[in-house]
Design a protein around this motif. Sequence first.
Motif, PDB file in Angstrom:
ATOM      1  N   GLY A  50       0.821  -1.210   0.000  1.00  0.00           N
ATOM      2  CA  GLY A  50       0.000   0.000   0.000  1.00  0.00           C
ATOM      3  C   GLY A  50       0.851   1.255   0.000  1.00  0.00           C
ATOM      4  O   GLY A  50       0.565   2.234  -0.702  1.00  0.00           O
ATOM      5  N   ASN A  72       2.411   1.692  -3.397  1.00  0.00           N
ATOM      6  CA  ASN A  72       1.410   2.119  -4.390  1.00  0.00           C
ATOM      7  C   ASN A  72       0.753   3.454  -4.036  1.00  0.00           C
ATOM      8  O   ASN A  72      -0.208   3.867  -4.675  1.00  0.00           O
ATOM      9  CB  ASN A  72       0.319   1.043  -4.513  1.00  0.00           C
ATOM     10  CG  ASN A  72       0.853  -0.252  -5.086  1.00  0.00           C
ATOM     11  OD1 ASN A  72       1.792  -0.257  -5.877  1.00  0.00           O
ATOM     12  ND2 ASN A  72       0.269  -1.369  -4.669  1.00  0.00           N
ATOM     13  N   ARG A  73       1.272   4.110  -2.981  1.00  0.00           N
ATOM     14  CA  ARG A  73       0.753   5.405  -2.530  1.00  0.00           C
ATOM     15  C   ARG A  73      -0.718   5.334  -2.095  1.00  0.00           C
ATOM     16  O   ARG A  73      -1.463   6.286  -2.225  1.00  0.00           O
ATOM     17  CB  ARG A  73       0.929   6.472  -3.614  1.00  0.00           C
ATOM     18  CG  ARG A  73       2.394   6.713  -3.962  1.00  0.00           C
ATOM     19  CD  ARG A  73       2.526   7.799  -5.003  1.00  0.00           C
ATOM     20  NE  ARG A  73       3.932   8.020  -5.333  1.00  0.00           N
ATOM     21  CZ  ARG A  73       4.361   8.913  -6.231  1.00  0.00           C
ATOM     22  NH1 ARG A  73       3.480   9.676  -6.873  1.00  0.00           N
ATOM     23  NH2 ARG A  73       5.642   9.061  -6.480  1.00  0.00           N
ATOM     24  N   GLN A  74      -1.099   4.170  -1.598  1.00  0.00           N
ATOM     25  CA  GLN A  74      -2.423   3.988  -1.003  1.00  0.00           C
ATOM     26  C   GLN A  74      -2.206   3.556   0.447  1.00  0.00           C
ATOM     27  O   GLN A  74      -2.451   2.417   0.833  1.00  0.00           O
ATOM     28  CB  GLN A  74      -3.230   2.949  -1.786  1.00  0.00           C
ATOM     29  CG  GLN A  74      -3.544   3.378  -3.213  1.00  0.00           C
ATOM     30  CD  GLN A  74      -4.260   2.301  -4.003  1.00  0.00           C
ATOM     31  OE1 GLN A  74      -4.274   1.128  -3.622  1.00  0.00           O
ATOM     32  NE2 GLN A  74      -4.848   2.695  -5.117  1.00  0.00           N
ATOM     33  N   ASP A  95      -5.009   2.441   5.127  1.00  0.00           N
ATOM     34  CA  ASP A  95      -6.023   1.390   5.204  1.00  0.00           C
ATOM     35  C   ASP A  95      -5.835   0.622   6.500  1.00  0.00           C
ATOM     36  O   ASP A  95      -4.942   0.930   7.300  1.00  0.00           O
ATOM     37  CB  ASP A  95      -5.962   0.463   3.977  1.00  0.00           C
ATOM     38  CG  ASP A  95      -4.626  -0.261   3.854  1.00  0.00           C
ATOM     39  OD1 ASP A  95      -3.811  -0.188   4.801  1.00  0.00           O
ATOM     40  OD2 ASP A  95      -4.387  -0.899   2.801  1.00  0.00           O
ATOM     41  N   LYS A 136     -12.372   6.786   3.240  1.00  0.00           N
ATOM     42  CA  LYS A 136     -11.287   7.551   2.613  1.00  0.00           C
ATOM     43  C   LYS A 136     -10.932   8.796   3.423  1.00  0.00           C
ATOM     44  O   LYS A 136      -9.784   9.243   3.427  1.00  0.00           O
ATOM     45  CB  LYS A 136     -11.688   7.952   1.195  1.00  0.00           C
ATOM     46  CG  LYS A 136     -11.671   6.797   0.202  1.00  0.00           C
ATOM     47  CD  LYS A 136     -12.092   7.263  -1.186  1.00  0.00           C
ATOM     48  CE  LYS A 136     -12.097   6.094  -2.163  1.00  0.00           C
ATOM     49  NZ  LYS A 136     -12.537   6.511  -3.523  1.00  0.00           N
TER      50      LYS A 136
END
Length: 628
Positions: free
Chosen positions: A54, A57-59, A62, A238
Amino acid sequence: MNKKQKKMLARIIISAVMLIVLHFIPVTGIAEFVLYFATYLIIGYDILKKAGKGILNRQIFDENFLMSVATLGAFILAIYEQSGDYVEGIAVMLFYQIGELFQSYAVGKSRKNISALMDIRPDYANLERDGKLQKVDPDEVEIGSIIVVQPGEKVPLDGIIKEGTSTLNTSALTGESMPRDAREGDEIISGCINMTGVLKVQTTKEFGESTVSKILELVENSSSRKSKSEDFISKFAKIYTPAVCYSALALAILPPLVQMIFLNVPAQWDVWVYRALTFLVISCPCALVISIPLSFFAGIGGASKEGVLIKGSNYLETLSRAKYVVFDKTGTLTQGVFEVSGVHHNEIENEKLLEYAALAECASSHPISKSLQKAYGKEIDRNRVTDIEEISGHGIVAKVDGETVAAGNSKLMKKLNIPYQDCHSVGTIIHMAINGTYAGHIVISDIIKLHSKEAVRELKHAGVEKTVMLTGDAKSVADQVAASLGIDEVYSDLLPADKVTKVEELLNLKQDSEKLAFVGDGINDAPVLTRADIGIAMGAMGSDAAIEAADVVLMDDDPMKIAKAIKISRKCIRIVYQNITLALVIKFACLGLGAIGIANMWFAIFADVGVMIIAVLNAIRALRVHNL
């Protein structure tokens, strides 16, 4: 359990056993850290891996990131304080994985109903070549081919039985266990299972256009149509996850700085970092992110088992708010099986009047035309009929044996300026005129379905405020049917376009929070099904128009399924709101307790994993729809 779930269960057991054993083994220092950290990696390596992916992937924000930071932070604190207490970090990850395993099992359980439906996909079709059966891919079978369906096999394509008799198991499509008889000349649809005799079937559709393909496409796409509740949870997560991460960071840094700068006391970094880590564990939005989609998925899966196909959770949510239910009459509340119940003539014999009517209507596929031909009882010689003109909503004018025959309703007689006799019989009246002179009328009655009255009553019990019936029949017939069924309002003498207009009028009368459902047989009701807030196609096996136009597809002709579909949707939405309320109330309460130091890491485990398990348990209740 599947292979992945069994592997996770093994990791949970190994980690739990190692924790218990390490509690009784007198090890200290580096050896203690290595053994506890190995236990931590066994139970949490996949979470750490997902968190790393994550970040790459720059996410970042979470639940995997939250759990990784919180548990690794607990290890770092134990090293910093030299306490050797590594249990908390492992316990948090262990209970989190138990919750994930539980959630995975629940999803598998709810997916089972849809998987059973997906089993209707045929693997092959039997083509007879040179006296031998050859198995081919259903996609390769052309329209008009003769396929052989043996006992125990799935019917791979839609078609007409050319040879053989059998019984068909349609439970995967309709939810009904009662088999259906099939014989030569009957239409047969893909997805059924042939139970007894060998059937030879001439295909009428390619595999991509067959009933089974349409249904599978409908079910496969249902998860892509998200409800407002699911959209809310996605948007909420988000915003919520980054917010709690920054809040935890502020909780770890700001209070110690205030202690140092403004209060001039030693900063308690370990206390506030621990509170921040506890805050992170509590803040995991697992209960919301997992249980809400699971609730909808379970509701759709449970409905499909009952032969109710819902195209998406957005339609499930809309259906739950249905306060108006509008019915088409023919084929929905009635069987659509018309029978001649009376022949009234002027100066022509009964048989002759029926003969003229049957011949004039010979080119029409309307149920009324078929009932006239059935009552005539002889083979139709189409060579005797010429100049057929069908006038929409009125009837038919044709030449039979050179004589001009008009067969239709009172509107047709008025249009042709032919004086006619009013008839007060209950049923559809076919007025007949020969060479411009009124010759009499034929009474045709439709049969009300067995459970229609009970279905209307059940809708009222389910919370529907108003039931309406739309029909092209005469007012006397429509009023009689509506009164016998307990329908609140009825509108008669409607053309197909008039039904759309009437539905639009009803839509304008209701409040925005109330939804209008239209129920039709899906053959000629596509425009109305599309215009209503929620379109319900009934008895839609084999009807492409129904599957395409409707939002909810009932796979058999039982009107009781309408009330059941609404009850399923309302139960599902109740569960969704229960889970949202439960998760948010407990989460925010625990976050407050964690911030002020009342809640420790063990309390955080309950707030995260405990609430998730309660929410998931509640969500899978949506699967239980049989007794609704």
